[in-house]
Design a protein around this motif. Sequence first.
Motif, PDB file in Angstrom:
ATOM      1  N   VAL A   1      81.955 -20.947   3.002  1.00 28.67           N
ATOM      2  CA  VAL A   1      82.331 -19.668   3.603  1.00 28.67           C
ATOM      3  C   VAL A   1      81.176 -19.172   4.461  1.00 28.67           C
ATOM      4  CG1 VAL A   1      83.000 -17.283   3.160  1.00 28.67           C
ATOM      5  CG2 VAL A   1      83.841 -19.116   1.670  1.00 28.67           C
ATOM      6  N   ALA A   2      81.419 -19.067   5.763  1.00 30.16           N
ATOM      7  CA  ALA A   2      80.385 -18.567   6.680  1.00 30.16           C
ATOM      8  C   ALA A   2      80.312 -17.053   6.646  1.00 30.16           C
ATOM      9  CB  ALA A   2      80.675 -19.050   8.102  1.00 30.16           C
ATOM     10  N   GLY A   3      81.432 -16.404   6.333  1.00 27.97           N
ATOM     11  CA  GLY A   3      81.432 -14.946   6.288  1.00 27.97           C
ATOM     12  C   GLY A   3      82.826 -14.409   6.047  1.00 27.97           C
ATOM     13  N   ILE A   4      82.899 -13.084   5.884  1.00 31.30           N
ATOM     14  CA  ILE A   4      84.161 -12.371   5.692  1.00 31.30           C
ATOM     15  C   ILE A   4      84.217 -11.237   6.703  1.00 31.30           C
ATOM     16  CG2 ILE A   4      85.511 -10.921   4.122  1.00 31.30           C
ATOM     17  CD1 ILE A   4      84.329 -12.453   1.783  1.00 31.30           C
ATOM     18  N   ALA A   5      85.353 -11.095   7.363  1.00 28.84           N
ATOM     19  CA  ALA A   5      85.572  -9.981   8.297  1.00 28.84           C
ATOM     20  C   ALA A   5      86.841  -9.258   7.895  1.00 28.84           C
ATOM     21  CB  ALA A   5      85.685 -10.505   9.730  1.00 28.84           C
ATOM     22  N   HIS A   6      86.828  -7.927   8.009  1.00 27.50           N
ATOM     23  CA  HIS A   6      87.970  -7.129   7.570  1.00 27.50           C
ATOM     24  C   HIS A   6      88.785  -6.552   8.722  1.00 27.50           C
ATOM     25  CE1 HIS A   6      86.661  -7.465   3.447  1.00 27.50           C
ATOM     26  NE2 HIS A   6      85.476  -6.939   3.744  1.00 27.50           N
ATOM     27  N   SER A   7      88.451  -6.911   9.957  1.00 29.92           N
ATOM     28  CA  SER A   7      89.186  -6.401  11.117  1.00 29.92           C
ATOM     29  C   SER A   7      88.960  -7.328  12.299  1.00 29.92           C
ATOM     30  CB  SER A   7      88.715  -4.989  11.472  1.00 29.92           C
ATOM     31  OG  SER A   7      87.371  -5.019  11.940  1.00 29.92           O
ATOM     32  N   LEU A   8      89.729  -7.098  13.371  1.00 32.08           N
ATOM     33  CA  LEU A   8      89.525  -7.882  14.596  1.00 32.08           C
ATOM     34  C   LEU A   8      88.121  -7.651  15.142  1.00 32.08           C
ATOM     35  CD1 LEU A   8      92.866  -7.327  16.592  1.00 32.08           C
ATOM     36  CD2 LEU A   8      92.300  -9.147  14.987  1.00 32.08           C
ATOM     37  N   GLY A   9      87.693  -6.387  15.118  1.00 30.02           N
ATOM     38  CA  GLY A   9      86.359  -6.069  15.635  1.00 30.02           C
ATOM     39  C   GLY A   9      85.268  -6.762  14.852  1.00 30.02           C
ATOM     40  N   ASP A  10      85.368  -6.710  13.526  1.00 30.27           N
ATOM     41  CA  ASP A  10      84.372  -7.385  12.683  1.00 30.27           C
ATOM     42  C   ASP A  10      84.339  -8.882  12.986  1.00 30.27           C
ATOM     43  OD1 ASP A  10      83.772  -5.013  11.476  1.00 30.27           O
ATOM     44  OD2 ASP A  10      84.928  -5.399   9.649  1.00 30.27           O
ATOM     45  N   ALA A  11      85.531  -9.488  13.113  1.00 33.23           N
ATOM     46  CA  ALA A  11      85.597 -10.931  13.367  1.00 33.23           C
ATOM     47  C   ALA A  11      84.982 -11.275  14.718  1.00 33.23           C
ATOM     48  CB  ALA A  11      87.046 -11.398  13.307  1.00 33.23           C
ATOM     49  N   SER A  12      85.300 -10.486  15.734  1.00 29.11           N
ATOM     50  CA  SER A  12      84.751 -10.747  17.073  1.00 29.11           C
ATOM     51  C   SER A  12      83.230 -10.659  17.077  1.00 29.11           C
ATOM     52  CB  SER A  12      85.335  -9.751  18.087  1.00 29.11           C
ATOM     53  OG  SER A  12      86.723  -9.928  18.219  1.00 29.11           O
ATOM     54  N   HIS A  13      82.685  -9.623  16.440  1.00 27.94           N
ATOM     55  CA  HIS A  13      81.231  -9.467  16.382  1.00 27.94           C
ATOM     56  C   HIS A  13      80.591 -10.627  15.624  1.00 27.94           C
ATOM     57  CE1 HIS A  13      81.226  -5.697  18.383  1.00 27.94           C
ATOM     58  NE2 HIS A  13      81.840  -5.028  17.421  1.00 27.94           N
ATOM     59  N   PHE A  14      81.217 -11.025  14.528  1.00 22.61           N
ATOM     60  CA  PHE A  14      80.672 -12.124  13.728  1.00 22.61           C
ATOM     61  C   PHE A  14      80.625 -13.415  14.541  1.00 22.61           C
ATOM     62  CE2 PHE A  14      80.816 -15.699  10.850  1.00 22.61           C
ATOM     63  CZ  PHE A  14      79.970 -15.333   9.817  1.00 22.61           C
ATOM     64  N   LEU A  15      81.714 -13.701  15.264  1.00 20.84           N
ATOM     65  CA  LEU A  15      81.806 -14.967  16.003  1.00 20.84           C
ATOM     66  C   LEU A  15      80.864 -15.010  17.200  1.00 20.84           C
ATOM     67  CD1 LEU A  15      85.664 -15.410  15.789  1.00 20.84           C
ATOM     68  CD2 LEU A  15      83.943 -16.853  14.690  1.00 20.84           C
ATOM     69  N   LYS A  16      80.408 -13.859  17.663  1.00 19.87           N
ATOM     70  CA  LYS A  16      79.442 -13.841  18.766  1.00 19.87           C
ATOM     71  C   LYS A  16      78.064 -14.326  18.316  1.00 19.87           C
ATOM     72  CE  LYS A  16      81.636 -10.157  21.444  1.00 19.87           C
ATOM     73  NZ  LYS A  16      81.560  -8.732  21.871  1.00 19.87           N
ATOM     74  N   ARG A  17      77.788 -14.186  16.998  1.00 21.23           N
ATOM     75  CA  ARG A  17      76.458 -14.584  16.525  1.00 21.23           C
ATOM     76  C   ARG A  17      76.461 -15.811  15.621  1.00 21.23           C
ATOM     77  NH1 ARG A  17      77.780  -9.666  13.816  1.00 21.23           N
ATOM     78  NH2 ARG A  17      77.614 -10.356  11.666  1.00 21.23           N
ATOM     79  N   THR A  18      77.634 -16.157  15.064  1.00 22.34           N
ATOM     80  CA  THR A  18      77.670 -17.248  14.087  1.00 22.34           C
ATOM     81  C   THR A  18      78.781 -18.229  14.421  1.00 22.34           C
ATOM     82  OG1 THR A  18      76.942 -15.663  12.406  1.00 22.34           O
ATOM     83  CG2 THR A  18      77.762 -17.793  11.627  1.00 22.34           C
TER      84      THR A  18
END
Length: 232
Positions: free
Chosen positions: A37-54
Amino acid sequence: MSRPAAPRPIRVLVVEDDPVAADAHALYVGRVPGFTVAGIAHSLGDASHFLKRTPVDLLLLDLFLPDGHGLQLLRSLRTAGHTADVIAVTSARDLTVVREGVSLGVVQYVLKPFTFATLRDRLARYAEFRSVAGEASGQEEVDRAFAALRAPQPAALPKGLSPATLRAITDALRSAGDAGLSSGTAAEAVGISRITARRYLEHLVAAGRAARTPRYGQIGRPELRYHWQSRP
Protein backbone atom coordinates in the motif's frame (compact mmCIF):
# COMPACT_ATOMS: atom_id res chain seq x y z
CA MET A 1 27.12 -16.12 -7.09
CA SER A 2 24.59 -13.34 -6.56
CA ARG A 3 20.90 -14.05 -6.42
CA PRO A 4 18.54 -12.22 -8.80
CA ALA A 5 16.83 -9.26 -7.17
CA ALA A 6 13.29 -9.88 -5.95
CA PRO A 7 10.63 -8.20 -8.09
CA ARG A 8 9.47 -4.84 -6.81
CA PRO A 9 6.07 -4.98 -5.07
CA ILE A 10 3.14 -3.53 -6.97
CA ARG A 11 2.40 -0.15 -5.37
CA VAL A 12 -1.29 0.49 -4.69
CA LEU A 13 -3.13 3.70 -3.84
CA VAL A 14 -6.44 3.05 -2.07
CA VAL A 15 -9.00 5.76 -2.94
CA GLU A 16 -12.06 5.43 -0.68
CA ASP A 17 -13.99 8.12 1.21
CA ASP A 18 -15.18 5.89 4.08
CA PRO A 19 -12.24 5.72 6.54
CA VAL A 20 -13.27 2.30 7.91
CA ALA A 21 -13.63 0.82 4.41
CA ALA A 22 -10.37 2.46 3.29
CA ASP A 23 -8.47 0.90 6.19
CA ALA A 24 -10.06 -2.49 5.47
CA HIS A 25 -9.14 -2.31 1.78
CA ALA A 26 -5.57 -1.31 2.64
CA LEU A 27 -5.37 -4.22 5.09
CA TYR A 28 -6.59 -6.61 2.40
CA VAL A 29 -4.03 -5.32 -0.12
CA GLY A 30 -1.23 -5.67 2.43
CA ARG A 31 -2.12 -9.32 2.98
CA VAL A 32 -1.58 -10.22 -0.70
CA PRO A 33 2.03 -11.17 -1.53
CA GLY A 34 3.62 -8.95 -4.13
CA PHE A 35 1.54 -5.87 -3.28
CA THR A 36 2.21 -2.92 -1.01
CA VAL A 37 0.00 0.00 0.00
CA ALA A 38 1.58 3.26 -1.16
CA GLY A 39 -1.09 5.37 0.50
CA ILE A 40 -4.76 6.08 1.18
CA ALA A 41 -6.78 8.97 -0.26
CA HIS A 42 -10.31 9.90 0.78
CA SER A 43 -11.25 12.18 -2.13
CA LEU A 44 -10.39 13.07 -5.72
CA GLY A 45 -8.34 16.01 -4.47
CA ASP A 46 -6.38 13.88 -2.02
CA ALA A 47 -5.69 11.30 -4.73
CA SER A 48 -4.55 13.91 -7.25
CA HIS A 49 -2.17 15.53 -4.75
CA PHE A 50 -0.78 12.15 -3.73
CA LEU A 51 -0.13 11.07 -7.32
CA LYS A 52 1.76 14.28 -8.07
CA ARG A 53 4.42 13.31 -5.53
CA THR A 54 4.30 9.51 -5.34
CA PRO A 55 4.33 7.03 -8.25
CA VAL A 56 1.96 4.08 -8.03
CA ASP A 57 1.21 1.10 -10.25
CA LEU A 58 -2.43 0.48 -9.38
CA LEU A 59 -5.39 2.43 -8.00
CA LEU A 60 -8.03 0.68 -5.92
CA LEU A 61 -10.66 3.26 -6.73
CA ASP A 62 -14.11 3.90 -5.29
CA LEU A 63 -16.24 5.57 -7.95
CA PHE A 64 -18.45 7.63 -5.63
CA LEU A 65 -16.35 10.22 -3.81
CA PRO A 66 -17.37 13.37 -1.93
CA ASP A 67 -15.88 15.76 -4.50
CA GLY A 68 -16.77 13.93 -7.71
CA HIS A 69 -16.92 10.67 -9.62
CA GLY A 70 -13.91 8.35 -9.77
CA LEU A 71 -13.95 8.37 -13.57
CA GLN A 72 -13.41 12.13 -13.40
CA LEU A 73 -10.12 11.42 -11.64
CA LEU A 74 -9.18 8.89 -14.32
CA ARG A 75 -9.84 11.34 -17.14
CA SER A 76 -7.58 13.94 -15.54
CA LEU A 77 -4.87 11.33 -14.89
CA ARG A 78 -4.88 10.11 -18.48
CA THR A 79 -4.76 13.70 -19.75
CA ALA A 80 -1.71 14.28 -17.52
CA GLY A 81 -0.03 11.15 -18.87
CA HIS A 82 -0.45 8.86 -15.83
CA THR A 83 -0.56 5.21 -16.87
CA ALA A 84 -1.44 3.50 -13.57
CA ASP A 85 -3.97 0.70 -13.89
CA VAL A 86 -7.24 0.77 -11.97
CA ILE A 87 -9.40 -1.72 -10.12
CA ALA A 88 -12.75 -0.07 -9.45
CA VAL A 89 -14.22 -0.90 -6.05
CA THR A 90 -17.82 0.24 -6.14
CA SER A 91 -21.49 -0.46 -5.63
CA ALA A 92 -22.22 0.97 -9.10
CA ARG A 93 -23.87 -1.52 -11.44
CA ASP A 94 -24.50 0.79 -14.41
CA LEU A 95 -22.98 -0.99 -17.40
CA THR A 96 -22.57 2.33 -19.22
CA VAL A 97 -20.20 3.40 -16.43
CA VAL A 98 -18.45 0.02 -16.68
CA ARG A 99 -17.82 0.49 -20.42
CA GLU A 100 -16.53 4.02 -19.93
CA GLY A 101 -14.26 2.80 -17.13
CA VAL A 102 -12.75 0.15 -19.39
CA SER A 103 -11.91 2.82 -21.98
CA LEU A 104 -10.08 4.78 -19.27
CA GLY A 105 -7.99 1.90 -18.00
CA VAL A 106 -10.16 0.07 -15.46
CA VAL A 107 -8.89 -3.51 -15.64
CA GLN A 108 -11.17 -5.03 -12.99
CA TYR A 109 -14.41 -4.27 -11.17
CA VAL A 110 -15.10 -5.44 -7.61
CA LEU A 111 -18.65 -4.87 -6.41
CA LYS A 112 -19.27 -3.92 -2.78
CA PRO A 113 -19.63 -5.60 -0.40
CA PHE A 114 -16.85 -8.10 -1.05
CA THR A 115 -14.62 -10.47 0.89
CA PHE A 116 -10.86 -10.62 1.17
CA ALA A 117 -10.91 -13.75 -1.00
CA THR A 118 -12.61 -11.83 -3.83
CA LEU A 119 -10.10 -8.99 -3.79
CA ARG A 120 -7.19 -11.41 -3.39
CA ASP A 121 -8.34 -13.24 -6.53
CA ARG A 122 -8.58 -10.00 -8.53
CA LEU A 123 -5.15 -8.83 -7.38
CA ALA A 124 -3.58 -12.19 -8.16
CA ARG A 125 -5.05 -12.08 -11.66
CA TYR A 126 -3.81 -8.54 -12.15
CA ALA A 127 -0.31 -9.54 -11.01
CA GLU A 128 -0.33 -12.43 -13.50
CA PHE A 129 -1.42 -10.09 -16.29
CA ARG A 130 1.23 -7.55 -15.32
CA SER A 131 4.00 -10.16 -15.26
CA VAL A 132 3.57 -11.00 -18.94
CA ALA A 133 6.46 -9.52 -20.90
CA GLY A 134 8.24 -9.95 -24.20
CA GLU A 135 6.78 -10.53 -27.65
CA ALA A 136 3.80 -12.83 -28.12
CA SER A 137 4.34 -15.78 -30.44
CA GLY A 138 0.79 -15.55 -31.75
CA GLN A 139 -2.89 -14.88 -31.09
CA GLU A 140 -3.19 -17.68 -28.53
CA GLU A 141 -0.53 -16.15 -26.30
CA VAL A 142 -2.16 -12.73 -26.50
CA ASP A 143 -5.52 -14.29 -25.58
CA ARG A 144 -3.94 -16.05 -22.58
CA ALA A 145 -2.50 -12.76 -21.33
CA PHE A 146 -5.90 -11.05 -21.36
CA ALA A 147 -7.63 -14.15 -19.95
CA ALA A 148 -5.61 -13.69 -16.75
CA LEU A 149 -7.77 -10.66 -15.92
CA ARG A 150 -11.06 -12.50 -16.28
CA ALA A 151 -12.67 -14.16 -13.29
CA PRO A 152 -13.59 -17.81 -13.81
CA GLN A 153 -17.11 -18.49 -15.04
CA PRO A 154 -19.42 -19.76 -12.31
CA ALA A 155 -20.07 -23.47 -12.47
CA ALA A 156 -23.38 -24.45 -14.04
CA LEU A 157 -26.08 -25.31 -11.54
CA PRO A 158 -27.50 -28.83 -11.44
CA LYS A 159 -30.62 -29.33 -13.52
CA GLY A 160 -33.72 -27.94 -11.83
CA LEU A 161 -31.92 -25.34 -9.68
CA SER A 162 -32.26 -21.65 -10.49
CA PRO A 163 -29.75 -18.87 -9.68
CA ALA A 164 -32.50 -16.65 -8.20
CA THR A 165 -33.70 -19.30 -5.75
CA LEU A 166 -30.12 -20.22 -4.88
CA ARG A 167 -29.43 -16.58 -4.00
CA ALA A 168 -32.55 -16.48 -1.83
CA ILE A 169 -31.55 -19.67 0.02
CA THR A 170 -27.99 -18.35 0.40
CA ASP A 171 -29.23 -15.04 1.83
CA ALA A 172 -31.51 -16.85 4.30
CA LEU A 173 -28.70 -19.16 5.40
CA ARG A 174 -26.23 -16.34 5.90
CA SER A 175 -28.81 -14.33 7.86
CA ALA A 176 -29.44 -17.28 10.18
CA GLY A 177 -25.92 -16.99 11.60
CA ASP A 178 -24.69 -19.63 14.04
CA ALA A 179 -28.20 -21.00 14.58
CA GLY A 180 -28.36 -22.25 11.02
CA LEU A 181 -31.49 -23.45 9.23
CA SER A 182 -33.31 -26.70 8.74
CA SER A 183 -34.69 -27.45 5.29
CA GLY A 184 -38.15 -26.69 6.68
CA THR A 185 -37.27 -23.23 7.99
CA ALA A 186 -35.36 -22.46 4.80
CA ALA A 187 -38.42 -23.47 2.78
CA GLU A 188 -40.66 -21.16 4.81
CA ALA A 189 -38.22 -18.27 4.48
CA VAL A 190 -38.01 -18.53 0.70
CA GLY A 191 -41.51 -19.80 -0.10
CA ILE A 192 -40.65 -23.16 -1.65
CA SER A 193 -41.23 -26.78 -0.67
CA ARG A 194 -39.09 -28.46 1.98
CA ILE A 195 -37.78 -31.01 -0.54
CA THR A 196 -36.75 -28.23 -2.94
CA ALA A 197 -35.08 -26.27 -0.17
CA ARG A 198 -33.10 -29.32 0.83
CA ARG A 199 -31.83 -29.73 -2.76
CA TYR A 200 -30.44 -26.19 -2.68
CA LEU A 201 -28.96 -26.64 0.79
CA GLU A 202 -27.28 -29.90 -0.24
CA HIS A 203 -25.89 -28.15 -3.32
CA LEU A 204 -24.32 -25.53 -1.05
CA VAL A 205 -22.84 -28.30 1.09
CA ALA A 206 -21.36 -29.99 -2.00
CA ALA A 207 -19.91 -26.65 -3.11
CA GLY A 208 -18.24 -26.13 0.28
CA ARG A 209 -20.37 -23.09 1.13
CA ALA A 210 -22.49 -24.77 3.83
CA ALA A 211 -22.07 -27.47 6.47
CA ARG A 212 -24.72 -29.82 7.78
CA THR A 213 -24.95 -31.09 11.35
CA PRO A 214 -27.58 -33.34 13.01
CA ARG A 215 -29.54 -31.94 15.93
CA TYR A 216 -30.65 -34.60 18.42
CA GLY A 217 -33.15 -34.48 21.25
CA GLN A 218 -36.41 -35.14 19.42
CA ILE A 219 -38.24 -38.40 18.81
CA GLY A 220 -37.37 -40.05 15.51
CA ARG A 221 -34.58 -39.14 13.12
CA PRO A 222 -32.33 -36.21 14.10
CA GLU A 223 -33.04 -32.93 12.32
CA LEU A 224 -30.33 -31.71 9.95
CA ARG A 225 -29.22 -28.10 10.43
CA TYR A 226 -27.35 -26.21 7.74
CA HIS A 227 -24.82 -23.49 8.51
CA TRP A 228 -23.14 -20.99 6.19
CA GLN A 229 -19.41 -21.56 5.73
CA SER A 230 -17.47 -18.34 5.27
CA ARG A 231 -14.37 -18.51 3.11
CA PRO A 232 -11.14 -16.91 4.33
